[in-house]
Design a protein around this motif. Structure first.
Motif, short mmCIF file in Angstrom:
data_model
loop_
_atom_site.label_atom_id
_atom_site.label_comp_id
_atom_site.label_asym_id
_atom_site.label_seq_id
_atom_site.Cartn_x
_atom_site.Cartn_y
_atom_site.Cartn_z
N ALA A 1 0.85 -1.19 0.00
CA ALA A 1 0.00 0.00 0.00
C ALA A 1 0.89 1.25 0.00
CB ALA A 1 -0.92 -0.02 1.22
N PRO A 2 0.38 2.32 -0.60
CA PRO A 2 1.18 3.55 -0.72
C PRO A 2 0.89 4.50 0.44
CG PRO A 2 -0.86 3.86 -1.85
CD PRO A 2 -0.96 2.51 -1.19
N VAL A 3 1.38 5.72 0.32
CA VAL A 3 0.87 6.83 1.13
C VAL A 3 0.01 7.67 0.19
CG1 VAL A 3 1.45 8.93 2.41
CG2 VAL A 3 2.79 6.84 2.73
N GLY A 4 -1.17 7.98 0.64
CA GLY A 4 -2.14 8.68 -0.20
C GLY A 4 -3.52 8.11 0.11
N CYS A 5 -4.47 8.35 -0.80
CA CYS A 5 -5.83 7.87 -0.54
C CYS A 5 -5.88 6.37 -0.29
CB CYS A 5 -6.74 8.22 -1.71
SG CYS A 5 -7.23 9.95 -1.68
N ALA A 6 -5.01 5.61 -0.98
CA ALA A 6 -5.10 4.15 -0.88
C ALA A 6 -4.25 3.59 0.26
CB ALA A 6 -4.68 3.51 -2.21
N VAL A 7 -3.85 4.47 1.20
CA VAL A 7 -2.98 4.00 2.28
C VAL A 7 -3.58 2.83 3.05
CG1 VAL A 7 -3.81 5.70 3.96
CG2 VAL A 7 -1.51 4.78 4.20
N PHE A 8 -4.92 2.84 3.18
CA PHE A 8 -5.57 1.77 3.95
C PHE A 8 -5.84 0.52 3.11
CE2 PHE A 8 -6.94 5.48 6.56
CZ PHE A 8 -6.23 5.14 7.70
N ALA A 9 -5.28 0.47 1.92
CA ALA A 9 -5.47 -0.74 1.09
C ALA A 9 -5.06 -1.99 1.85
CB ALA A 9 -4.68 -0.62 -0.22
N TYR A 10 -4.14 -1.80 2.82
CA TYR A 10 -3.71 -2.99 3.59
C TYR A 10 -4.86 -3.58 4.40
CZ TYR A 10 -2.90 0.47 7.38
OH TYR A 10 -3.03 1.47 8.29
N ASN A 11 -5.89 -2.76 4.65
CA ASN A 11 -7.05 -3.30 5.37
C ASN A 11 -8.08 -3.92 4.42
OD1 ASN A 11 -6.34 -2.64 8.00
ND2 ASN A 11 -7.14 -0.55 7.81
N TYR A 12 -7.98 -3.62 3.13
CA TYR A 12 -9.05 -4.01 2.20
C TYR A 12 -8.75 -5.28 1.41
CZ TYR A 12 -10.28 0.80 3.35
OH TYR A 12 -10.57 1.96 4.02
N PHE A 13 -7.46 -5.55 1.19
CA PHE A 13 -7.13 -6.81 0.50
C PHE A 13 -6.91 -7.92 1.53
CE2 PHE A 13 -5.99 -3.65 -2.76
CZ PHE A 13 -6.71 -4.16 -3.83
N GLU A 14 -7.33 -9.10 1.17
CA GLU A 14 -7.31 -10.21 2.12
C GLU A 14 -5.95 -10.92 2.16
OE1 GLU A 14 -8.53 -11.42 4.98
OE2 GLU A 14 -10.57 -11.58 4.20
N CYS A 15 -5.05 -10.53 1.26
CA CYS A 15 -3.72 -11.17 1.23
C CYS A 15 -2.77 -10.44 2.18
CB CYS A 15 -3.17 -11.15 -0.20
SG CYS A 15 -3.02 -9.50 -0.90
N ASP A 16 -1.56 -10.96 2.35
CA ASP A 16 -0.53 -10.28 3.14
C ASP A 16 -0.29 -8.89 2.55
OD1 ASP A 16 -0.19 -12.37 4.85
OD2 ASP A 16 1.85 -12.88 4.22
N MET A 17 -0.10 -7.91 3.43
CA MET A 17 0.06 -6.54 2.95
C MET A 17 1.15 -5.80 3.72
SD MET A 17 -2.27 -5.91 0.51
CE MET A 17 -2.24 -4.11 0.39
N ALA A 18 1.89 -4.97 3.00
CA ALA A 18 2.85 -4.06 3.62
C ALA A 18 2.42 -2.64 3.32
CB ALA A 18 4.26 -4.30 3.08
N GLN A 19 2.73 -1.75 4.22
CA GLN A 19 2.49 -0.33 3.97
C GLN A 19 3.87 0.30 3.78
OE1 GLN A 19 2.94 2.78 5.87
NE2 GLN A 19 2.08 3.67 4.01
#
Lengths: 354, 248
Positions: free
Chosen positions: B48-66
């Motif tokens: 996930a980036p910094v910006g509007c999509a920063v919380f993408a780590y909460n929305y995808f069900e796979c492992d996520m890094a911010q």
């Protein structure tokens, strides 16, 4: 039989990292740490590892962030100006509780500075490594052997505490060649990393590596928890002592300066001054207790460092300014001489016992 | 009864923080549908980036890094090099990818890192409240270009797909839009191809998705889609800018 190899300090760090199981090195060329990256570039492909020359120091530290998040031992190395650029990544590593090893082979600053040895990044390493509340473990070798030994320890401590451990050398330690006993590597611990991003493999719920917490209460709680961990790390505060038992003047020096200071202690003793040396091996945590204990018997301190005076503040804080502390330093890439340190010891000896 | 439409498994059951009318939700869903269809969720790691999509780590069900701002391609590089069997994607906005992270983007492409980048271009910094982005078009009014972007003072936008097409390491670069059903379906095809290329080890792919920002453009969602069609598509033409994977 001990297997001794003649190595540059930079090479010893690289070999130690490999022996510690590091197979992912991300770097950017900068003098005087160049041999470290060159060693990795040569060895990693043959070990099935990754040597990646990044487009910037910033990218390199963020690649370390990614590799560490994926659960492997990863490192980067640089020299002073490069560390300024890595500060962002170091803060994110801390905020995400990721282990990493970072090497700083210091050169003179500020700005582009010079390429001769320096210790002017002490504050950067121990105080202001990046934004926010956090610390690195900072290890300060003073021989090529210790460059090797402490690099291995850095990987172990980083994984144990999920922190960044920094090996803080200088241009002289990086360049000097000395024999190294690489059989001292010892056992490497395998740490379970159930937090790592390896893909769920259908066996667990998702892992998230993140440092964003918009709820102030939650962020405060996490910072407090992290500082409990740092308090635990405090027990690693470590020094090497030389002729301190009866010392009236305590010289404090780390890294290459400690070797000069040791000669000066011998020189001062020949002149009848009871001098001793305390060499901090960990700069963070700083060996406060050892300083305090020395203040009980010593009448004055001399701090030797290659900066305008940075570690001297930690010495003064540790002894609560209860004894005079004289700074003997050179900066900009200059190295203090034995004679200058002896003079400082003689001056310290002239102070009255309070 | 047959289920014809449901939440993809690769999306978590979470209410997103996106503004009404924002197309991030559509793009998230397309990525998730592709992850489901290719059955790669168990190996997938998103950044996930910094910006509007920063919380993408909460929305995808796979492992996520911010990742730090702009550094997602570098973080993805570290993840992919650690475990090349993982499928690694970044999800980044225009400020993140084309301003502060330009170096990371260009060099990930130059190395042909075997990763997939989903690049959401809405010509504005959304999260911080509507400032000029590297993709804000000449004349476009934002909080920090209140008289319209003047190229003499603020320079020109960066056309990412055009730029990356010139990089030898880029395997696949396509610009798509999600302003109509037809184009949503086409966007999914492109995203799927980018992931398929990664699975096949073909190297660096980037899918640029033109997206709306009703809130900061100051337009109703339907008007925003019209504004995108009228202003963005002529400036950022849709299509395949490079596809080395097809001939391999």
């Amino acid at each position: 039989m001990a297997e001794k190899v003649l190595m540059k300090g930079n090479e010893a760090v690289a070999e130690a990292a490999i022996m510690a199981g590091c197979r992912h090195f991300f770097g950017y060329p900068i003098t005087p740490q160049t041999e470290l990256a060159a060693y990795m570039a040569k060895r990693m492909p043959k070990l099935g590892g990754t040597y990646l020359q990044a487009e910037s120091e910033i990218a390199a530290i963020n690649m370390v962030y990614g590799a560490s998040a994926a659960g492997v031992r990863a490192m980067t190395s640089s020299s002073s100006p490069g560390l300024s650029l890595k500060s962002e990544g170091l803060s994110y590593l801390a905020g995400s509780d990721l282990p990493a090893v970072v090497v700083n082979i210091q050169r003179g600053g500020p700005g582009l500075g010079g390429i001769r040895p320096s210790q002017a990044d002490y504050f950067h390493a121990t105080r202001s490594t990046g934004h926010g509340d956090f610390h690195l473990i900072v290890l300060a070798p003073n021989t090529v052997q210790e460059m090797f030994d402490l690099t291995i320890e850095a990987f172990e401590l980083a994984d144990k505490y999920r922190v960044t451990a920094m090996v803080l050398g200088d241009g002289m330690l990086g360049q000097v060649m000395e024999p190294v006993d690489i059989s001292r590597a010892g056992n490497i611990t395998t740490f379970a990393k159930d937090w790592a991003l390896t893909g769920t493999q259908g066996k667990r719920s998702k892992n998230i590596v993140n440092s964003l917490y918009l709820e102030a209460e939650e962020l405060e709680m996490l910072n407090l928890k992290r500082y409990e961990k740092y308090a635990e790390v405090g027990k690693y505060a470590r020094t090497d002592s030389y002729l301190t038992e009866d010392a009236e003047v305590i010289v404090v020096a780390y890294g290459i300066c400690a070797r000069i200071a040791k000669n000066a202690v011998n020189g001062a003793r020949k002149k009848g001054v009871k001098a001793g040396l305390i060499r901090p091996i960990t700069l963070w945590p700083f060996p406060k207790k050892q300083m305090k204990a020395a203040a009980a018997t010593a009448k004055a301190f001399v701090v030797v460092e290659m900066s305008m005076g940075q570690m001297v503040e930690d010495v003064e804080l540790s002894i609560r300014c209860s004894r005079p502390v004289i700074l003997c330093s050179r900066t900009g890439g200059m190295v203090p001489t034995d004679e200058a340190v002896i003079s400082a010891i003689m001056e310290a000896d002239r102070t009255e016992r309070s | 009864m047959t289920i014809v439409y449901q939440r993809p498994q690769a999306l978590t059951d979470t209410v997103t923080h996106y503004c009404p009318g924002c197309t991030h939700g559509i793009i998230h869903r397309l990525v998730a549908e592709v992850i489901d269809e290719l059955e790669i969720m168990d190996q997938c790691i998103g950044v996930a980036p910094v910006g509007c999509a920063v919380f993408a780590y909460n929305y995808f069900e796979c492992d996520m890094a911010q990742a730090a701002h702009g550094r997602a391609p570098a973080v993805a590089t570290g993840i992919k090099r650690a475990n090349p069997a993982n499928i690694v994607f970044t999800y980044q906005g225009d400020g993140d990818l084309a301003a502060i992270g330009t170096a990371e983007t260009v060099h990930a492409a130059a190395r042909s890192e075997n990763i997939t980048i989903i690049f959401v271009n809405n010509a504005i910094y959304g999260m911080t409240g509507g400032q000029m982005a590297p993709t804000t078009m000449p004349g476009q009014i934002t909080q920090t270009s209140p008289y319209g972007r003047d190229p003499k003072l603020a320079g020109y936008p960066v056309k990412v797909c055009e730029m990356l097409a010139e990089v030898d390491g880029t395997t696949y670069a396509e610009r798509v839009s999600v302003d109509s059903v037809k184009r949503v379906r086409n966007a999914k095809r492109a995203i799927r191809k980018a992931f398929e290329y990664q699975i096949a080890g073909k190297g660096f792919s980037i899918i640029e998705v033109l997206s709306t920002c009703s809130t900061n453009w100051g337009l109703e969602p339907v008007e925003a889609l019209e504004w995108l069609r009228k202003n963005m598509i002529p400036y950022y033409p849709l299509g395949v800018y490079k596809d080395k994977g097809a001939s391999e």
